[in-house]
Design a protein around this motif. Sequence first.
Motif, PDB file in Angstrom:
ATOM      1  N   HIS A   1      36.699  76.782 -18.842  1.00  0.00           N
ATOM      2  CA  HIS A   1      37.772  76.086 -19.548  1.00  0.00           C
ATOM      3  C   HIS A   1      38.993  77.001 -19.634  1.00  0.00           C
ATOM      4  O   HIS A   1      38.917  78.194 -19.362  1.00  0.00           O
ATOM      5  CB  HIS A   1      37.318  75.657 -20.955  1.00  0.00           C
ATOM      6  N   GLY A   2      40.114  76.395 -19.980  1.00  0.00           N
ATOM      7  CA  GLY A   2      41.372  77.134 -20.026  1.00  0.00           C
ATOM      8  C   GLY A   2      42.311  76.669 -18.930  1.00  0.00           C
ATOM      9  O   GLY A   2      41.932  75.883 -18.043  1.00  0.00           O
ATOM     10  N   ASN A   3      43.539  77.158 -18.965  1.00  0.00           N
ATOM     11  CA  ASN A   3      44.568  76.715 -18.017  1.00  0.00           C
ATOM     12  C   ASN A   3      44.369  77.233 -16.605  1.00  0.00           C
ATOM     13  O   ASN A   3      44.948  76.706 -15.655  1.00  0.00           O
ATOM     14  CB  ASN A   3      45.951  77.156 -18.523  1.00  0.00           C
ATOM     15  N   GLU A   4      43.529  78.273 -16.458  1.00  0.00           N
ATOM     16  CA  GLU A   4      43.374  78.903 -15.147  1.00  0.00           C
ATOM     17  C   GLU A   4      42.393  78.181 -14.235  1.00  0.00           C
ATOM     18  O   GLU A   4      42.358  78.437 -13.042  1.00  0.00           O
ATOM     19  CB  GLU A   4      42.925  80.361 -15.318  1.00  0.00           C
ATOM     20  N   VAL A   5      41.562  77.305 -14.816  1.00  0.00           N
ATOM     21  CA  VAL A   5      40.535  76.618 -14.027  1.00  0.00           C
ATOM     22  C   VAL A   5      40.534  75.133 -14.363  1.00  0.00           C
ATOM     23  O   VAL A   5      40.941  74.739 -15.456  1.00  0.00           O
ATOM     24  CB  VAL A   5      39.121  77.208 -14.291  1.00  0.00           C
ATOM     25  N   PRO A   6      40.046  74.295 -13.446  1.00  0.00           N
ATOM     26  CA  PRO A   6      39.863  72.886 -13.798  1.00  0.00           C
ATOM     27  C   PRO A   6      38.745  72.755 -14.828  1.00  0.00           C
ATOM     28  O   PRO A   6      37.938  73.674 -15.004  1.00  0.00           O
ATOM     29  CB  PRO A   6      39.474  72.231 -12.471  1.00  0.00           C
ATOM     30  N   GLN A   7      38.689  71.647 -15.511  1.00  0.00           N
ATOM     31  CA  GLN A   7      37.680  71.436 -16.545  1.00  0.00           C
ATOM     32  C   GLN A   7      36.277  71.659 -15.993  1.00  0.00           C
ATOM     33  O   GLN A   7      35.907  71.103 -14.963  1.00  0.00           O
ATOM     34  CB  GLN A   7      37.784  70.013 -17.108  1.00  0.00           C
ATOM     35  N   GLY A   8      35.521  72.510 -16.676  1.00  0.00           N
ATOM     36  CA  GLY A   8      34.162  72.814 -16.250  1.00  0.00           C
ATOM     37  C   GLY A   8      34.092  73.830 -15.124  1.00  0.00           C
ATOM     38  O   GLY A   8      33.006  74.200 -14.690  1.00  0.00           O
ATOM     39  N   GLY A   9      35.252  74.278 -14.647  1.00  0.00           N
ATOM     40  CA  GLY A   9      35.262  75.196 -13.509  1.00  0.00           C
ATOM     41  C   GLY A   9      34.882  74.506 -12.204  1.00  0.00           C
ATOM     42  O   GLY A   9      34.614  75.152 -11.200  1.00  0.00           O
ATOM     43  N   CYS A  10      34.867  73.173 -12.226  1.00  0.00           N
ATOM     44  CA  CYS A  10      34.434  72.384 -11.057  1.00  0.00           C
ATOM     45  C   CYS A  10      35.639  71.848 -10.291  1.00  0.00           C
ATOM     46  O   CYS A  10      36.642  71.444 -10.877  1.00  0.00           O
ATOM     47  CB  CYS A  10      33.568  71.209 -11.499  1.00  0.00           C
ATOM     48  N   LEU A  11      35.498  71.815  -8.973  1.00  0.00           N
ATOM     49  CA  LEU A  11      36.555  71.310  -8.107  1.00  0.00           C
ATOM     50  C   LEU A  11      36.194  69.996  -7.419  1.00  0.00           C
ATOM     51  O   LEU A  11      37.074  69.289  -6.918  1.00  0.00           O
ATOM     52  CB  LEU A  11      36.880  72.353  -7.029  1.00  0.00           C
ATOM     53  N   TRP A  12      34.909  69.678  -7.382  1.00  0.00           N
ATOM     54  CA  TRP A  12      34.418  68.587  -6.539  1.00  0.00           C
ATOM     55  C   TRP A  12      35.057  67.241  -6.863  1.00  0.00           C
ATOM     56  O   TRP A  12      35.278  66.400  -5.993  1.00  0.00           O
ATOM     57  CB  TRP A  12      32.895  68.462  -6.642  1.00  0.00           C
ATOM     58  N   HIS A  13      35.377  67.020  -8.159  1.00  0.00           N
ATOM     59  CA  HIS A  13      35.839  65.703  -8.605  1.00  0.00           C
ATOM     60  C   HIS A  13      37.354  65.549  -8.562  1.00  0.00           C
ATOM     61  O   HIS A  13      37.877  64.467  -8.864  1.00  0.00           O
ATOM     62  CB  HIS A  13      35.372  65.482 -10.045  1.00  0.00           C
ATOM     63  N   LEU A  14      38.060  66.603  -8.182  1.00  0.00           N
ATOM     64  CA  LEU A  14      39.523  66.533  -8.195  1.00  0.00           C
ATOM     65  C   LEU A  14      40.040  65.693  -7.027  1.00  0.00           C
ATOM     66  O   LEU A  14      39.456  65.698  -5.944  1.00  0.00           O
ATOM     67  CB  LEU A  14      40.107  67.944  -8.124  1.00  0.00           C
ATOM     68  N   PRO A  15      41.139  64.989  -7.232  1.00  0.00           N
ATOM     69  CA  PRO A  15      41.666  64.120  -6.174  1.00  0.00           C
ATOM     70  C   PRO A  15      42.046  64.913  -4.927  1.00  0.00           C
ATOM     71  O   PRO A  15      42.619  66.001  -5.014  1.00  0.00           O
ATOM     72  CB  PRO A  15      42.917  63.499  -6.820  1.00  0.00           C
ATOM     73  N   PHE A  16      41.707  64.344  -3.778  1.00  0.00           N
ATOM     74  CA  PHE A  16      42.155  64.909  -2.510  1.00  0.00           C
ATOM     75  C   PHE A  16      42.294  63.790  -1.493  1.00  0.00           C
ATOM     76  O   PHE A  16      41.358  63.008  -1.283  1.00  0.00           O
ATOM     77  CB  PHE A  16      41.194  65.974  -1.994  1.00  0.00           C
ATOM     78  N   GLU A  17      43.473  63.725  -0.888  1.00  0.00           N
ATOM     79  CA  GLU A  17      43.819  62.639   0.035  1.00  0.00           C
ATOM     80  C   GLU A  17      43.504  61.290  -0.621  1.00  0.00           C
ATOM     81  O   GLU A  17      43.978  61.017  -1.708  1.00  0.00           O
ATOM     82  CB  GLU A  17      43.142  62.850   1.386  1.00  0.00           C
ATOM     83  N   ASN A  18      42.664  60.468  -0.030  1.00  0.00           N
ATOM     84  CA  ASN A  18      42.447  59.129  -0.594  1.00  0.00           C
ATOM     85  C   ASN A  18      41.208  59.042  -1.478  1.00  0.00           C
ATOM     86  O   ASN A  18      40.822  57.942  -1.883  1.00  0.00           O
ATOM     87  CB  ASN A  18      42.316  58.102   0.543  1.00  0.00           C
ATOM     88  N   SER A  19      40.602  60.186  -1.790  1.00  0.00           N
ATOM     89  CA  SER A  19      39.370  60.152  -2.575  1.00  0.00           C
ATOM     90  C   SER A  19      39.301  61.404  -3.460  1.00  0.00           C
ATOM     91  O   SER A  19      40.283  61.755  -4.104  1.00  0.00           O
ATOM     92  CB  SER A  19      38.157  60.065  -1.635  1.00  0.00           C
ATOM     93  N   VAL A  20      38.136  62.061  -3.464  1.00  0.00           N
ATOM     94  CA  VAL A  20      37.974  63.313  -4.208  1.00  0.00           C
ATOM     95  C   VAL A  20      37.526  64.405  -3.233  1.00  0.00           C
ATOM     96  O   VAL A  20      37.072  64.126  -2.115  1.00  0.00           O
ATOM     97  CB  VAL A  20      36.939  63.167  -5.357  1.00  0.00           C
TER      98      VAL A  20
END
Length: 311
Positions: free
Chosen positions: A164-183
Amino acid sequence: MKNIAIGVDVGGSHISCMGFDLENQQLLPDTFSENCIDNHAMPNAIIQAWGTVIKHSIAKIGVNNVAGIGFAMPGPFDYLNGISCFNGQNGKYEHTYGMNVRERLTEFLNLSQPVKIRFINDATAFALGEAKFGKAKTYKSILSITLGTGFGSAFIKNGVPVVHGNEVPQGGCLWHLPFENSVADDYFSTRGLINRFEQKTGYKCEGVKDIVALCGTNTDAKQLLEDFGEKMASFLHPWIRKSNVEVIVLGGNISRAYPLFGKSLKSYFNSVDLRVDIVVSDLKEKSAFMGSAILIDNKTYDTILPVLQKM
């Protein structure tokens, strides 16, 4: 003396485990055990499958030497309390939803003296193993990426996961973040590569290794992996800057294809003037064994406990 922890790596289709000597900080390869899993099975069958593999390792170690069992477990999962949160969205273990895995395993193992059973996210376990024992052990700020059936990630600072915190996405996870037309998980994964290769060529491969095998003669296969590296770099670079990441550690089956996507990965970072080291894990799944086994060391667990409460 109870100085052997068992590190357990739970995958979507298999489970494997190995003993780890907490005193000498060494894996015990002779204690390795594994089996395939039907992740759509009923709870009793899954507990039996998991528990049987663990029992095989316990038999090799000797029950009187076992200090505890640490699980590298995919999410969603309540890592602090040991409760399954698999709700079917990720297509596995959906029948275990709400099950207290710690209680059920303790009951199944039926040891003369119950042992500690602790849990952590599988990508985080891999990252901890790499940070403590692998190629990243000389770095303070680490981003671990596991490339396989999914897109796993973990940020480590000074040996502790950051979730947590401003330096990382929530949970430290990247998999669910938007990319192109999906995640991101849909792009930087086995299925993402297979689907894009089929869209490009009309040919459906069984796995990434089929695409890799074609790279010497097939321009589409070669370009696909070069695109994979470039796009992953473009996706990762904002978070690398925010977290002041010093090294990226790559693991998972797709990391074996690094010679085919590494150049484009580095090239993109150079183009945006980003300086970060990139290494491919030598330890592979052994990192998950070690990263989960060290949870049984109380001093280590106490440093990670506040993180588990936020996972």
